[in-house]
Design a protein around this motif. Structure first.
Motif, mmCIF file in Angstrom:
data_model
loop_
_atom_site.group_PDB
_atom_site.id
_atom_site.type_symbol
_atom_site.label_atom_id
_atom_site.label_comp_id
_atom_site.label_asym_id
_atom_site.label_seq_id
_atom_site.Cartn_x
_atom_site.Cartn_y
_atom_site.Cartn_z
ATOM 1 N N VAL A 64 0.521 -1.497 0.006
ATOM 2 C CA VAL A 64 -0.136 0.092 0.137
ATOM 3 C C VAL A 64 0.717 1.334 0.130
ATOM 4 O O VAL A 64 1.450 1.093 0.904
ATOM 5 N N ALA A 85 -0.607 4.300 -1.507
ATOM 6 C CA ALA A 85 -1.655 5.746 -0.727
ATOM 7 C C ALA A 85 -3.005 5.170 0.413
ATOM 8 O O ALA A 85 -3.180 4.084 -0.229
ATOM 9 N N THR A 86 -2.498 5.813 1.720
ATOM 10 C CA THR A 86 -3.845 5.683 1.638
ATOM 11 C C THR A 86 -4.657 6.489 2.543
ATOM 12 O O THR A 86 -5.057 7.375 2.031
ATOM 13 N N LYS A 95 -6.681 -9.939 -0.395
ATOM 14 C CA LYS A 95 -6.166 -9.460 -1.958
ATOM 15 C C LYS A 95 -6.637 -7.940 -1.757
ATOM 16 O O LYS A 95 -7.352 -7.571 -1.332
ATOM 17 N N LEU A 96 -5.071 -7.276 -1.565
ATOM 18 C CA LEU A 96 -5.301 -5.767 -2.025
ATOM 19 C C LEU A 96 -6.986 -5.729 -2.996
ATOM 20 O O LEU A 96 -6.432 -5.509 -4.405
ATOM 21 N N VAL A 97 -7.594 -4.698 -2.926
ATOM 22 C CA VAL A 97 -8.888 -4.772 -4.233
ATOM 23 C C VAL A 97 -8.719 -1.929 -4.604
ATOM 24 O O VAL A 97 -9.287 -2.091 -5.021
ATOM 25 N N HIS A 98 -7.863 -1.614 -3.016
ATOM 26 C CA HIS A 98 -8.341 -0.222 -3.271
ATOM 27 C C HIS A 98 -7.046 0.120 -2.258
ATOM 28 O O HIS A 98 -6.208 -0.104 -1.510
ATOM 29 N N SER A 99 -6.336 1.525 -2.558
ATOM 30 C CA SER A 99 -5.606 2.163 -2.318
ATOM 31 C C SER A 99 -5.629 3.802 -2.303
ATOM 32 O O SER A 99 -5.805 3.925 -3.682
ATOM 33 N N GLY A 100 -6.152 4.491 -1.488
ATOM 34 C CA GLY A 100 -5.775 6.018 -1.561
ATOM 35 C C GLY A 100 -7.444 6.348 -1.633
ATOM 36 O O GLY A 100 -7.670 6.404 -2.756
ATOM 37 N N GLY A 101 -7.131 6.670 -0.603
ATOM 38 C CA GLY A 101 -8.934 7.658 -0.407
ATOM 39 C C GLY A 101 -9.367 7.336 0.231
ATOM 40 O O GLY A 101 -10.105 5.883 0.186
ATOM 41 N N LYS A 107 -18.377 -0.108 -5.359
ATOM 42 C CA LYS A 107 -17.469 -0.420 -6.042
ATOM 43 C C LYS A 107 -17.129 -1.058 -4.289
ATOM 44 O O LYS A 107 -17.166 -2.769 -3.914
ATOM 45 N N ALA A 154 -5.828 3.588 -7.655
ATOM 46 C CA ALA A 154 -6.232 2.565 -8.167
ATOM 47 C C ALA A 154 -7.130 1.907 -7.451
ATOM 48 O O ALA A 154 -7.108 1.562 -6.495
ATOM 49 N N THR A 155 -8.474 1.335 -8.451
ATOM 50 C CA THR A 155 -8.738 0.735 -7.779
ATOM 51 C C THR A 155 -9.150 -1.241 -8.773
ATOM 52 O O THR A 155 -9.018 -1.428 -9.897
ATOM 53 N N LEU A 190 -14.139 -4.267 -11.561
ATOM 54 C CA LEU A 190 -15.651 -3.388 -10.999
ATOM 55 C C LEU A 190 -15.861 -3.101 -11.816
ATOM 56 O O LEU A 190 -16.057 -3.010 -13.080
ATOM 57 N N SER A 242 0.531 9.479 4.182
ATOM 58 C CA SER A 242 0.811 8.768 3.198
ATOM 59 C C SER A 242 2.207 8.679 2.934
ATOM 60 O O SER A 242 2.845 7.948 2.379
ATOM 61 N N LEU A 274 -2.652 -3.701 -8.616
ATOM 62 C CA LEU A 274 -3.717 -3.543 -8.569
ATOM 63 C C LEU A 274 -4.152 -2.785 -11.009
ATOM 64 O O LEU A 274 -3.622 -2.651 -10.361
#
Lengths: 78, 350
Positions: free
Chosen positions: A48, A50-51, A59-65, A71, B2-3, B6, B121, B207
């Motif tokens: 990670v 960006a927090t 499983k990492l699905v998201h980072s940042g904001g 979703k 990044a996501t 979906l 961050s 990601l």
């Protein structure tokens, strides 16, 4: 039971992300175990940068904001 | 940002509707902005205060500057939110890893402006960069530029002080980040990182970058407007109120004596004073504007501002987790000297 990890050093947005995951899971009637990861070493090892970051079942699905609510629902359902 | 992979929202507004909406909002913005001065004068005139009294001047300042800065912020934060949706920490890291110093420092400082970043961050980004082979000095260039040269600072300078000072701040902020990062890189201080940071293998999370449509990016812009406004509006009000108080009550010759260009020690004093202070650009710039109006020298004030934003104690405490004290001292020394140089140079030039 889904295991969700929220990565972040404890800033306000990370707390909001935890709350968001819990609320969404409750609304969907999904059983989740939410863990806050605040240790910088573990955050980095998870990849990670960006927090807050979110991992579902390892499983990492998201980072940042904060995540997009739609979703988030689909990660929890998926 | 990044996501994961979906689906699009179930009932997305058609793309054309979004474009039309953004264009209409832009038009409304332009019309409102052009009427701002007239509206604020009318508002002050409607109040039972003498326009040219002390209080009247302060109110006019407040009622004009607050909406003006808010409107400029709205526009720029939205635009930057859309622009930032094209960048992510992962992408920036890929662009920077293995990059030679020099060109790498320049690129890192530039990317520092457009990559989404918040101070919480800083540590994960630091580790992510260093462990992926981004040189230490290049990483520092990024970490100096990202908080210091940001759109909130630039908009506030532009709105309250003038575009020349905003341009100067942008230019020298970038130069400072490039040079300080370059110097730190040349010192080869990798062994001064905390042990665990050197040994870590940061996970290279994959990601899936989804392809995003323009409306999705507009939504990203709206989200950053909500978020940044939620964070800074109180600082803007407090800063402008403090600025108004300085306008009204600080005697002019005091500032000329303390912060004027003729006083050699004023620049280092401004840098030292800035370190323990922690506020963001939104809070410090109205004060900067007021100090300038009272005869403080531009270089001294810029040095103060850069020190407050780039060398904050809380950020050092966060970075202490990954850097040894010696490395933090070097960081403060290098960046502080750079700020001193900027301050003296400006007092000399203007």
């Amino acid at each position: 039971m889904k295991s969700v990890k929220v990565f972040g050093p404890g800033c306000r947005r990370c707390d909001s992300a935890v709350k968001m995951v819990r609320d969404t899971a409750t609304a969907l009637g999904i059983d989740v175990d939410v863990v806050k990861v605040v240790d910088p070493k573990s955050i980095a090892q998870a990849g990670v940068m960006a927090t807050p970051g979110i991992a579902v079942d390892g499983k990492l699905v998201h980072s940042g904001g904060l995540p997009d609510p739609e979703k988030l629902q689909s990660w929890l359902r998926g | 940002m990044a996501t994961g992979h979906l689906h699009a929202p179930r009932h997305p507004a058609p793309e054309r509707l979004w474009h039309a909406g953004v264009a209409a909002a832009g038009l409304v913005w332009v019309l409102a902005y052009r009427q701002l001065a007239a509206l604020s004068e009318a508002a002050v005139a409607a109040l039972p205060v003498e326009r040219h009294s002390h209080l009247g001047e302060a109110l006019a300042f407040f009622l004009y500057d607050v909406p003006k800065v808010m409107m400029l912020l709205l526009l720029v934060v939205f635009a930057m939110g859309v622009l930032r949706s094209f960048f992510s920490a992962e992408r920036t890291r890929a662009l920077l890893s293995g990059r030679a110093e020099g060109a790498g420092n320049v690129l890192a400082a530039g990317l520092g402006i457009v990559t989404p970043f918040c101070s919480c961050s800083a540590v994960p980004i630091f580790i992510g960069f260093v462990s992926a082979g981004v040189p230490l000095g290049v990483t520092f260039s990024f970490l100096i530029a990202a908080p210091m040269v940001n759109e909130v600072a630039l908009v506030m300078l532009f709105g309250l002080v003038g575009w020349q000072v905003a341009a100067v701040y942008l230019g020298f902020g970038l130069v400072l980040a490039v040079v300080a990062g370059f110097v730190i890189g040349k010192l080869h201080l990798e062994h001064w990182l905390q042990d665990w940071v050197r040994d870590i293998q940061a996970g290279g999370a994959e990601l899936d970058e989804e392809r995003r449509t323009l409306p999705a990016r507009y939504r990203e812009g709206l989200r950053s407007v909500r978020e940044i406004f939620g964070r800074v509006w109180i600082w803007i009000l407090a800063g402008i109120a403090l600025g108004a108080a300085i306008h009204g009550y600080v005697p002019e010759d005091l500032m000329v004596r303390i912060m004027g260009a003729g006083t050699w020690w004023s620049v280092p004093a401004a840098v030292l004073m800035g370190i323990p202070m922690y506020t963001n650009a939104a809070g410090v710039i109205p004060v900067v504007e007021a100090l300038l109006g009272k005869g403080a020298a531009l270089g001294t004030v810029l040095a103060f501002m850069m020190s407050v934003i780039a060398l904050s104690l809380p950020e050092m405490i966060i970075l202490r987790q990954v850097l040894t004290l010696r490395l933090i001292a070097v960081f403060i020394g290098v960046v502080g000297s750079g700020i001193l140089a900027v301050g003296y140079l400006f007092n000399l030039l203007f």
